[in-house]
Design a protein around this motif. Structure first.
Motif, PDB file in Angstrom:
ATOM      1  N   SER A 175       0.815  -1.223   0.000  1.00 56.36           N
ATOM      2  CA  SER A 175       0.000   0.000   0.000  1.00 56.36           C
ATOM      3  C   SER A 175       0.841   1.263   0.000  1.00 56.36           C
ATOM      4  CB  SER A 175      -0.934   0.006   1.219  1.00 56.36           C
ATOM      5  OG  SER A 175      -0.202   0.107   2.437  1.00 56.36           O
ATOM      6  N   ILE A 176       2.049   1.209   0.529  1.00 57.07           N
ATOM      7  CA  ILE A 176       2.854   2.429   0.635  1.00 57.07           C
ATOM      8  C   ILE A 176       3.299   2.904  -0.744  1.00 57.07           C
ATOM      9  CG2 ILE A 176       5.119   1.320   0.977  1.00 57.07           C
ATOM     10  CD1 ILE A 176       5.529   3.461   3.225  1.00 57.07           C
ATOM     11  N   ASP A 177       3.643   1.982  -1.645  1.00 60.71           N
ATOM     12  CA  ASP A 177       4.063   2.368  -2.995  1.00 60.71           C
ATOM     13  C   ASP A 177       2.856   2.777  -3.832  1.00 60.71           C
ATOM     14  OD1 ASP A 177       6.206   2.796  -4.704  1.00 60.71           O
ATOM     15  OD2 ASP A 177       5.972   0.866  -5.690  1.00 60.71           O
ATOM     16  N   HIS A 178       1.798   2.004  -3.737  1.00 54.32           N
ATOM     17  CA  HIS A 178       0.555   2.303  -4.450  1.00 54.32           C
ATOM     18  C   HIS A 178       0.018   3.671  -4.021  1.00 54.32           C
ATOM     19  CE1 HIS A 178      -3.621   0.558  -5.758  1.00 54.32           C
ATOM     20  NE2 HIS A 178      -3.604   1.870  -5.872  1.00 54.32           N
ATOM     21  N   GLY A 179      -0.027   3.914  -2.718  1.00 54.49           N
ATOM     22  CA  GLY A 179      -0.591   5.155  -2.210  1.00 54.49           C
ATOM     23  C   GLY A 179       0.256   6.380  -2.475  1.00 54.49           C
ATOM     24  N   ARG A 180       1.578   6.242  -2.295  1.00 56.96           N
ATOM     25  CA  ARG A 180       2.436   7.422  -2.455  1.00 56.96           C
ATOM     26  C   ARG A 180       2.477   7.891  -3.906  1.00 56.96           C
ATOM     27  NH1 ARG A 180       8.892   6.035  -2.756  1.00 56.96           N
ATOM     28  NH2 ARG A 180       8.740   4.311  -4.230  1.00 56.96           N
ATOM     29  N   SER A 181       2.269   6.973  -4.856  1.00 63.72           N
ATOM     30  CA  SER A 181       2.304   7.380  -6.260  1.00 63.72           C
ATOM     31  C   SER A 181       1.207   8.405  -6.542  1.00 63.72           C
ATOM     32  CB  SER A 181       2.130   6.156  -7.172  1.00 63.72           C
ATOM     33  OG  SER A 181       0.809   5.632  -7.090  1.00 63.72           O
ATOM     34  N   LEU A 182       0.055   8.233  -5.924  1.00 62.37           N
ATOM     35  CA  LEU A 182      -1.046   9.166  -6.101  1.00 62.37           C
ATOM     36  C   LEU A 182      -0.743  10.492  -5.414  1.00 62.37           C
ATOM     37  CD1 LEU A 182      -3.929   9.447  -7.255  1.00 62.37           C
ATOM     38  CD2 LEU A 182      -4.767   8.631  -5.048  1.00 62.37           C
ATOM     39  N   VAL A 183      -0.202  10.416  -4.191  1.00 64.27           N
ATOM     40  CA  VAL A 183       0.148  11.627  -3.439  1.00 64.27           C
ATOM     41  C   VAL A 183       1.189  12.442  -4.194  1.00 64.27           C
ATOM     42  CG1 VAL A 183       1.142  12.494  -1.285  1.00 64.27           C
ATOM     43  CG2 VAL A 183      -0.421  10.551  -1.225  1.00 64.27           C
ATOM     44  N   TYR A 184       2.207  11.775  -4.736  1.00 59.94           N
ATOM     45  CA  TYR A 184       3.270  12.448  -5.487  1.00 59.94           C
ATOM     46  C   TYR A 184       2.683  13.253  -6.648  1.00 59.94           C
ATOM     47  CZ  TYR A 184       7.442  10.170  -3.461  1.00 59.94           C
ATOM     48  OH  TYR A 184       8.456   9.762  -2.641  1.00 59.94           O
ATOM     49  N   LYS A 185       1.807  12.605  -7.426  1.00 64.44           N
ATOM     50  CA  LYS A 185       1.293  13.253  -8.630  1.00 64.44           C
ATOM     51  C   LYS A 185       0.390  14.435  -8.289  1.00 64.44           C
ATOM     52  CE  LYS A 185       2.000  12.503 -12.202  1.00 64.44           C
ATOM     53  NZ  LYS A 185       3.114  13.075 -13.012  1.00 64.44           N
ATOM     54  N   ILE A 186      -0.426  14.307  -7.264  1.00 66.71           N
ATOM     55  CA  ILE A 186      -1.288  15.422  -6.856  1.00 66.71           C
ATOM     56  C   ILE A 186      -0.432  16.623  -6.457  1.00 66.71           C
ATOM     57  CG2 ILE A 186      -2.883  16.214  -5.064  1.00 66.71           C
ATOM     58  CD1 ILE A 186      -4.156  13.421  -5.122  1.00 66.71           C
ATOM     59  N   CYS A 187       0.578  16.377  -5.640  1.00 68.50           N
ATOM     60  CA  CYS A 187       1.447  17.475  -5.176  1.00 68.50           C
ATOM     61  C   CYS A 187       2.256  18.075  -6.320  1.00 68.50           C
ATOM     62  CB  CYS A 187       2.367  16.976  -4.056  1.00 68.50           C
ATOM     63  SG  CYS A 187       1.498  16.619  -2.508  1.00 68.50           S
ATOM     64  N   GLN A 188       2.692  17.244  -7.269  1.00 73.02           N
ATOM     65  CA  GLN A 188       3.437  17.755  -8.418  1.00 73.02           C
ATOM     66  C   GLN A 188       2.567  18.694  -9.253  1.00 73.02           C
ATOM     67  OE1 GLN A 188       4.721  14.185 -10.374  1.00 73.02           O
ATOM     68  NE2 GLN A 188       6.465  13.861  -9.017  1.00 73.02           N
ATOM     69  N   HIS A 189       1.322  18.330  -9.476  1.00 76.11           N
ATOM     70  CA  HIS A 189       0.420  19.192 -10.245  1.00 76.11           C
ATOM     71  C   HIS A 189       0.226  20.535  -9.553  1.00 76.11           C
ATOM     72  CE1 HIS A 189      -0.532  15.994 -13.035  1.00 76.11           C
ATOM     73  NE2 HIS A 189      -1.472  16.735 -13.609  1.00 76.11           N
ATOM     74  N   LEU A 190       0.010  20.502  -8.246  1.00 74.29           N
ATOM     75  CA  LEU A 190      -0.217  21.742  -7.510  1.00 74.29           C
ATOM     76  C   LEU A 190       1.042  22.597  -7.473  1.00 74.29           C
ATOM     77  CD1 LEU A 190      -2.363  20.390  -4.528  1.00 74.29           C
ATOM     78  CD2 LEU A 190      -3.154  21.690  -6.523  1.00 74.29           C
ATOM     79  N   ARG A 191       2.199  21.955  -7.318  1.00 73.28           N
ATOM     80  CA  ARG A 191       3.461  22.702  -7.271  1.00 73.28           C
ATOM     81  C   ARG A 191       3.732  23.408  -8.591  1.00 73.28           C
ATOM     82  NH1 ARG A 191       6.671  18.663  -6.424  1.00 73.28           N
ATOM     83  NH2 ARG A 191       7.809  18.571  -8.381  1.00 73.28           N
ATOM     84  N   ASN A 192       3.378  22.754  -9.698  1.00 71.11           N
ATOM     85  CA  ASN A 192       3.653  23.315 -11.015  1.00 71.11           C
ATOM     86  C   ASN A 192       2.528  24.212 -11.531  1.00 71.11           C
ATOM     87  OD1 ASN A 192       6.054  21.883 -11.061  1.00 71.11           O
ATOM     88  ND2 ASN A 192       5.155  20.127 -12.107  1.00 71.11           N
ATOM     89  N   GLY A 193       1.442  24.305 -10.772  1.00 72.42           N
ATOM     90  CA  GLY A 193       0.324  25.115 -11.224  1.00 72.42           C
ATOM     91  C   GLY A 193      -0.443  24.493 -12.373  1.00 72.42           C
TER      92      GLY A 193
END
Length: 375
Positions: free
Chosen positions: A328-346
């Motif tokens: 679950s840690i790899d599956h879950g973090r992949s989603l968290v990473y992408k959400i934060c990347q989108h917000l960071r880049n606008g």
């Protein structure tokens, strides 16, 4: 009362994310809260949460012409060559490389097809053979609880303390450290075999052992900030590791594989990233060498977006449906990473992710998201 043939209707107006659809309700709630917490911080600081600043270089991965001890593989096969990007960083220290901290090595492998520069695989590695959280639930709890609660936890799990202390290290050079994936993937070989695999990036100098830069524990756990301040007599520049990496050239790349257990409980134990695999039973095999020959600009390095969910059929991500599963840690973090990347880049946030955040217990102000105005 009501319809004798009830029908479940899904909103088909927006694209769904299968990573979310596969999660059970508790798993969704934990990852949603985690994503919302980190998203709020990302919007505030406009930067990565972990491994905030880094230095990147470009080069290539050349597999050895002969690889013994492994079945033939389509990606990591003899003589294969790929363009790669390596990004080194500190886990928590963003302003002083001399702090004692965990170090990271993110490796992106680009497609080997001529004219195709799309990423094929992303691997995130770090110092230390194990991680302090087995599941995404453990990871979320560790982030929000204080030092006292963490110290209480490791009284019942001493191997977690070892995972924390062996991850932080003193560093004179990023290139002199050993980096481990901790989390394993699914390897599919040409002959149809499937095995679990972990990855390792080590120094080209074989005399530099795994204990190089080792820090002796000075307490139950490191300070709550994670990074230990530099020695008062240390006069090196603040970002000396970044400067040094730009002059380094190569590192061997290795794999550690093990058969997939038939029993579900045994599989979950094998996937437990808080405990390293026994190297006498599952030794590392060197499969190639990473040759670095081109610097990336600071701006180019900042734009890099490593995605642990980036995979191919031959090197796949292991999925999870419950927050109690080790995967679950790899599956879950992949989603968290992408959400934060989108917000960071606008970048516009996909509707499925926006709804996911809104259903969490943490309120995130998405008014700055480009998608918000149209909604």
């Amino acid at each position: 009362m009501g319809s004798q043939c009830p029908v479940m209707v899904k909103n088909s107006i927006h694209a769904l994310d299968d990573r979310i659809e596969e999660m059970d309700p508790r798993y969704k709630k934990i990852v949603g809260n985690l994503a919302a917490n980190l998203a709020a911080t990302t919007l505030k600081v406009k930067s990565r949460y972990f491994h905030r600043i880094g230095v990147s270089r470009k080069g290539y991965l050349k597999s050895y012409d002969e690889i013994r001890g492994l079945p033939e593989h389509n990606v990591f096969g003899p003589g294969k060559k790929y363009t790669v990007i390596v990004r080194h960083s500190n886990s928590l220290s963003a302003d002083d490389d001399a702090r004692i901290d965990a170090r990271g090595a993110a490796l992106r492998i680009l497609s080997s097809e001529k004219g195709d520069t799309s990423p094929l695989l992303d691997f995130t590695l770090k110092t230390g053979k194990a991680f302090y959280a087995r599941t995404v639930s453990d990871f979320a709890t560790w982030l929000v609880c204080g030092l006292a609660a963490r110290e209480e936890h490791i009284k019942r799990a001493s191997h977690v303390r070892d995972a924390v202390w062996t991850s932080i290290c003193q560093a004179d050079s990023y290139a002199d450290l050993h980096y481990y994936s901790n989390i394993c993937r699914l390897f599919r070989f040409k002959d149809g075999q499937e095995m679990y695999v972990k990855f390792k990036l080590r120094p080209s100098d074989e005399n530099i052992g795994e204990d190089f830069g080792k820090v002796e524990p000075s307490g139950i756990l490191p300070p709550e900030t994670g990074a230990i301040p530099r020695d008062a007599n240390d006069t090196r520049p603040l970002l000396f590791l970044a400067e040094d990496f730009q002059n380094r050239v190569n590192s061997p790349n290795g794999l550690q594989v093990r058969p997939i257990p038939q029993d579900e409980a045994a599989r979950d134990i094998a996937l437990d990233c808080t405990k390293p695999w026994d190297e006498t039973e599952f030794p590392y095999t060197d499969v190639g060498e990473v040759i670095i020959n081109e610097n990336l600009t600071k701006e180019g390095s900042e734009r890099l977006e490593f995605n642990p969910f980036l995979r191919c059929h031959k090197v796949d991500v292991i999925r999870a449906t419950s927050s109690s599963h080790s995967a679950s840690i790899d599956h879950g973090r992949s989603l968290v990473y992408k959400i934060c990347q989108h917000l960071r880049n606008g970048d516009p946030l996909p509707e499925a992710w926006r709804v996911f955040l809104e259903q969490s217990d943490v309120k995130v102000d998405l008014s700055g998201c480009p998608m918000a105005a149209s909604l």
